[in-house]
Design an enzyme around this catalytic site. Sequence first.
Site, PDB file in Angstrom:
ATOM      1  N   ASN A 299       5.116  -7.094  -1.923  1.00 15.05           N
ATOM      2  CA  ASN A 299       4.336  -6.681  -2.193  1.00 15.05           C
ATOM      3  C   ASN A 299       3.553  -5.064  -2.515  1.00 15.05           C
ATOM      4  O   ASN A 299       3.557  -3.577  -2.364  1.00 15.05           O
ATOM      5  CB  ASN A 299       4.208  -5.521   0.073  1.00 15.05           C
ATOM      6  CG  ASN A 299       4.167  -6.018   0.968  1.00 15.05           C
ATOM      7  OD1 ASN A 299       3.633  -6.875   0.880  1.00 15.05           O
ATOM      8  ND2 ASN A 299       4.815  -5.930   1.807  1.00 15.05           N
TER       9      ASN A 299
ATOM     10  N   PRO B  10      -2.709  -8.770   1.728  1.00 14.19           N
ATOM     11  CA  PRO B  10      -4.374  -8.653   1.614  1.00 14.19           C
ATOM     12  C   PRO B  10      -4.736  -7.153   1.645  1.00 14.19           C
ATOM     13  O   PRO B  10      -4.946  -6.407   1.502  1.00 14.19           O
ATOM     14  CB  PRO B  10      -4.668  -9.402   1.894  1.00 14.19           C
ATOM     15  CG  PRO B  10      -3.832 -10.790   1.839  1.00 14.19           C
ATOM     16  CD  PRO B  10      -2.908  -9.863   2.383  1.00 14.19           C
ATOM     17  N   SER B  11      -3.811  -6.390   2.827  1.00 18.44           N
ATOM     18  CA  SER B  11      -4.520  -4.943   3.064  1.00 18.44           C
ATOM     19  C   SER B  11      -3.624  -3.996   1.986  1.00 18.44           C
ATOM     20  O   SER B  11      -4.583  -3.256   1.686  1.00 18.44           O
ATOM     21  CB  SER B  11      -3.467  -5.065   4.546  1.00 18.44           C
ATOM     22  OG  SER B  11      -2.498  -4.437   4.071  1.00 18.44           O
TER      23      SER B  11
ATOM     24  N   SER C 224       8.926 -10.137   8.719  1.00 14.09           N
ATOM     25  CA  SER C 224       8.304  -9.156   8.028  1.00 14.09           C
ATOM     26  C   SER C 224       8.364  -9.956   6.875  1.00 14.09           C
ATOM     27  O   SER C 224       8.658 -11.129   6.875  1.00 14.09           O
ATOM     28  CB  SER C 224       9.086  -8.444   7.787  1.00 14.09           C
ATOM     29  OG  SER C 224      10.452  -9.065   7.606  1.00 14.09           O
TER      30      SER C 224
ATOM     31  N   GLY D 266      10.013  -9.114   4.533  1.00 14.49           N
ATOM     32  CA  GLY D 266      11.450  -9.170   3.528  1.00 14.49           C
ATOM     33  C   GLY D 266      12.588 -10.424   4.193  1.00 14.49           C
ATOM     34  O   GLY D 266      12.751 -11.084   3.299  1.00 14.49           O
TER      35      GLY D 266
ATOM     36  N   HIS E 152       6.803  -5.906  13.640  1.00 13.90           N
ATOM     37  CA  HIS E 152       7.719  -5.742  12.927  1.00 13.90           C
ATOM     38  C   HIS E 152       8.700  -5.566  13.654  1.00 13.90           C
ATOM     39  O   HIS E 152       8.919  -4.784  14.408  1.00 13.90           O
ATOM     40  CB  HIS E 152       8.108  -6.118  11.369  1.00 13.90           C
ATOM     41  CG  HIS E 152       7.033  -6.352  10.856  1.00 13.90           C
ATOM     42  ND1 HIS E 152       6.470  -7.233  10.063  1.00 13.90           N
ATOM     43  CD2 HIS E 152       6.345  -5.837   9.146  1.00 13.90           C
ATOM     44  CE1 HIS E 152       5.120  -8.017  10.260  1.00 13.90           C
ATOM     45  NE2 HIS E 152       5.230  -6.782   9.372  1.00 13.90           N
TER      46      HIS E 152
END
Length: 357
Positions: free
Chosen positions: A175, A198-199, A283, A285, A332
């Site tokens: 991210n 995309p956020s 998530s 991760g 998450h």
Amino acid sequence: RRGMRKALLMLLFSLTLCLVIVGIMVTSLWSTLSNRSEAARGALKLVAGKQAATQCKECREKANIDKLAQVHSQTWRKQESRLQTFRAQLNMKCQGFSRAIITQANTLLGSKVTYDGERRKPVEVTPKLYSTFPKEHPFGNVSFQSCAVVGNGGILANSSCGEEIDGAQFVIRCNLPPVDRKYQDDVGNKTDLVTANPSILLERFEGLMELRRPFVESLGDYGQPMLALPAFSYGHNTPVSLRAVYTLQDFNSPVRAVFLNPEYLQNLARFWKAHGLRTVRLSTGLIVASLALELCASVTLYGFWPFSLHPFSKQHLTNHYYDDQQSKKSFHAMPAEFEQLLRLHSQGVIRVHLGSC
């Protein structure tokens, strides 16, 4: 005499009436005071109960942290047979090596791409959309000897892990985190794959609807990585992800944008659910850590500690190594994911790094 008797009776009646009224007033006052006292006691009990619940929650969290730290404190040794077994299970169910990224080889022209995060009409792969896919999977035909997967947890602050992270053959980040000079001692800057929700493009770069150069320039700190976008998880992800691809093309950026395959993400969610993980959505991760386990001979995770207290010093940690901004939505199950990863750590499948380097 009759007049005196009548006057006495009136006097007695008046006194009786006064006593009755006074009694009613005293009773009412006592009742009011009792109710207020009871309400005050109830309020005190409620406050005390909340304080006790908070303290109890903190005690449980500290006890859980102590338990996880104890598990992690055992000497780590790589167990090659267990790694190969787990990798084979992942590959059989998810095929991340060849299917994690949408390519022209695994997603044909004219086929349909189904969203993994919501029920909506699938997207048809038109010639224009097809042209944005790489021809083949972007990882080559050999596995990497060592991979570092870098989360954004506050435990990385002041960790001095930058050199160790940059020493890995393949480095994955999540991210679009900052890797400028301010943070390089702790997190390094080498980046081979970085994801972008995309956020983030919407919040930081106005969805690439206005000035686009700041987005391209922000990627300069990463070198020439792949930029992985979940373009087909939700409908609103698709247009902004495509704008990211076109922006990088227009500015001749060396960064290669690729799309995470929703089919892979669905299969990966089923895989972890079968291993006991309960969560609304995986998530980023955990997704890239799972991918690394298919790509790499040795995988080390950094910055994955999900708690606000350090596992060893118990000092307070910020949410990220670069800020303390909290997540807006609890999609998450970070602690549950960490326990899954720590289980693999204890089995010698993956190495979870905590603390300083």
